[in-house]
Design an enzyme around this catalytic site. Structure first.
Site, mmCIF file in Angstrom:
data_model
loop_
_atom_site.group_PDB
_atom_site.id
_atom_site.type_symbol
_atom_site.label_atom_id
_atom_site.label_comp_id
_atom_site.label_asym_id
_atom_site.label_seq_id
_atom_site.Cartn_x
_atom_site.Cartn_y
_atom_site.Cartn_z
ATOM 1 N N LYS A 120 0.830 -1.223 0.000
ATOM 2 C CA LYS A 120 0.000 0.000 0.000
ATOM 3 C C LYS A 120 0.853 1.257 0.000
ATOM 4 O O LYS A 120 0.446 2.270 -0.553
ATOM 5 C CB LYS A 120 -0.985 -0.012 1.184
ATOM 6 N N LYS A 202 -4.809 -8.982 -7.072
ATOM 7 C CA LYS A 202 -6.109 -9.440 -6.580
ATOM 8 C C LYS A 202 -7.189 -8.427 -6.956
ATOM 9 O O LYS A 202 -6.884 -7.250 -7.189
ATOM 10 C CB LYS A 202 -6.066 -9.665 -5.074
ATOM 11 N N LYS A 205 -11.496 -3.527 -4.205
ATOM 12 C CA LYS A 205 -12.529 -2.508 -4.367
ATOM 13 C C LYS A 205 -11.956 -1.119 -4.570
ATOM 14 O O LYS A 205 -12.624 -0.232 -5.075
ATOM 15 C CB LYS A 205 -13.523 -2.544 -3.204
#
Ligand code: AQP
Length: 336
Positions: A120, A202, A205
């Protein structure tokens, strides 16, 4: 933990989901579908982890809407507030409070090794905030407050459960038996749904490319369109293989929705092209998600009922959370 129809003999399970965007087919097949089954066998606590969502910058109005929407989606899926405790994380202040306490029993080096932090911070290089770094201590607090026996974990969350266990053991060694050390629970789910546009990643969202994910609340046309556009390969054989990540992902999704094995699916589409297969996957997914969307459209219009349910859930959750937090504070030496 919950004042509902559970018997005390049932094992306690805790799981959370971030309202960081529209919930996806990845969240559904990797976690939520199983939550619905779990509530029959376990004493479950499920939370909308809104505090976690702000480790990445969120627009206030959008975040508010996503929190409502995520809570309503959990109800639409069939999670029953009479069977499980359903609440919004920020409504129980002990999460943030215990997280501070636990951060003083967590080593900088341990957090530096978390792959999610590395991923991240690479993705949000302009906002590598302390919350993103200390996310696992908040997650440890989420878990340890409710003394669950089991925590369902997908492949990507294993490291975070391990650190929660390490923190709990460390704390218990210093102060006695304060926290239950939870075991991982590996449910029978699709372990990882991949992006429809880049199967090396992956399905997430928060992915900015809306064609890379299918939302649980997408309508049938949108779902079919996204599957039609899914990245495959230049071959036309529907088979699983390391050399065919796009098609393997679609087979895995189709299997997750229909319950068919990979071999059955390969036989079903033997001699048929990708076009036909993609359409079949799109239709199967759309059919599975349609009743959830119909429930959601009804539930989201009744804000008063939603508010009643999340407030009631938070009150139940807080009873347990406050007890655990009080005990931990007392052991450390605070005047209470
Ligand atoms: N693609 C996926 N395949 C299988 N399982 C998945 N989960 C998420 N994506 C997939 C599982 O969903 C649960 C809740 O996840 P979360 O929302 O708390 O966090 P996440 O894993 O970070 O999900 P996202 O969609 O990727 O969110 P963003 O984009 O905000 O980071 C977890 O059990 C997770 O394993």
């Amino acid at each position: 933990m919950c004042e509902n129809t559970q018997t005390t003999a049932k094992k306690k399970v805790l799981s959370c989901i971030q309202p960081s965007g529209m919930l996806t087919l990845g969240n559904y097949l990797g976690a939520l579908k199983n939550w619905v089954y779990m509530q029959e066998d376990f004493d479950c606590t499920f939370a909308v982890a809104d505090l976690h969502a702000i480790t990445v910058r969120q627009e206030p109005a959008k975040l508010r809407q996503q929190i409502y929407s995520t809570f309503a989606t959990l109800l639409a899926l069939g999670l029953d507030p009479e069977k499980s405790t359903l609440f919004i994380q920020s409504h129980v202040p002990e999460h943030a409070a215990l997280s501070w306490l636990l951060s003083c029993y967590t080593q900088f080096g341990e957090l530096s090794r978390m792959t999610q932090f590395k991923d991240k911070s690479a993705k949000h290089a302009d906002n590598i905030n302390v919350g993103l770094f200390s996310y696992p201590t908040l997650m440890a607090a989420d878990i340890l407050l409710y003394k669950p026996d089991l925590v369902p974990v997908g492949a990507d969350q294993k490291q975070h459960l391990e650190i929660a266990r390490d923190i709990a053991i460390r704390f218990n060694n210093l102060y006695g038996d304060v926290f239950t050390v939870p075991e991982p629970y590996i449910p029978k789910t699709v372990s990882r749904v991949r992006s429809l546009q880049d199967p090396s990643k992956k399905m997430s969202k928060s992915d900015e490319n809306a064609n890379s994910w299918v939302a649980i609340l997408d309508d049938k046309d949108t779902i079919i369109r996204k599957f039609k556009r899914a990245v495959t390969d230049s071959d036309s054989v529907v088979r699983v293989g390391d050399d065919k990540p796009g098609i393997t992902n679609l087979i895995s999704i189709y299997s997750g929705v229909t319950g068919k094995s990979f071999e059955e699916i390969e036989r079903e589409f033997d001699g048929k092209g990708y076009g036909e297969f993609k359409l079949a996957v799109g239709e199967a997914v759309a059919d599975e998600l349609a009743p959830i969307k119909a429930n959601y459209d009804r539930i989201i219009t009744d804000k008063k009922q939603l508010e009643e349910l999340y407030k009631k859930g938070a009150a139940i959750a807080e009873k347990t959370a406050a007890k655990t937090y009080f005990k931990a504070m007392k052991k450390v030496g605070f005047v209470l």
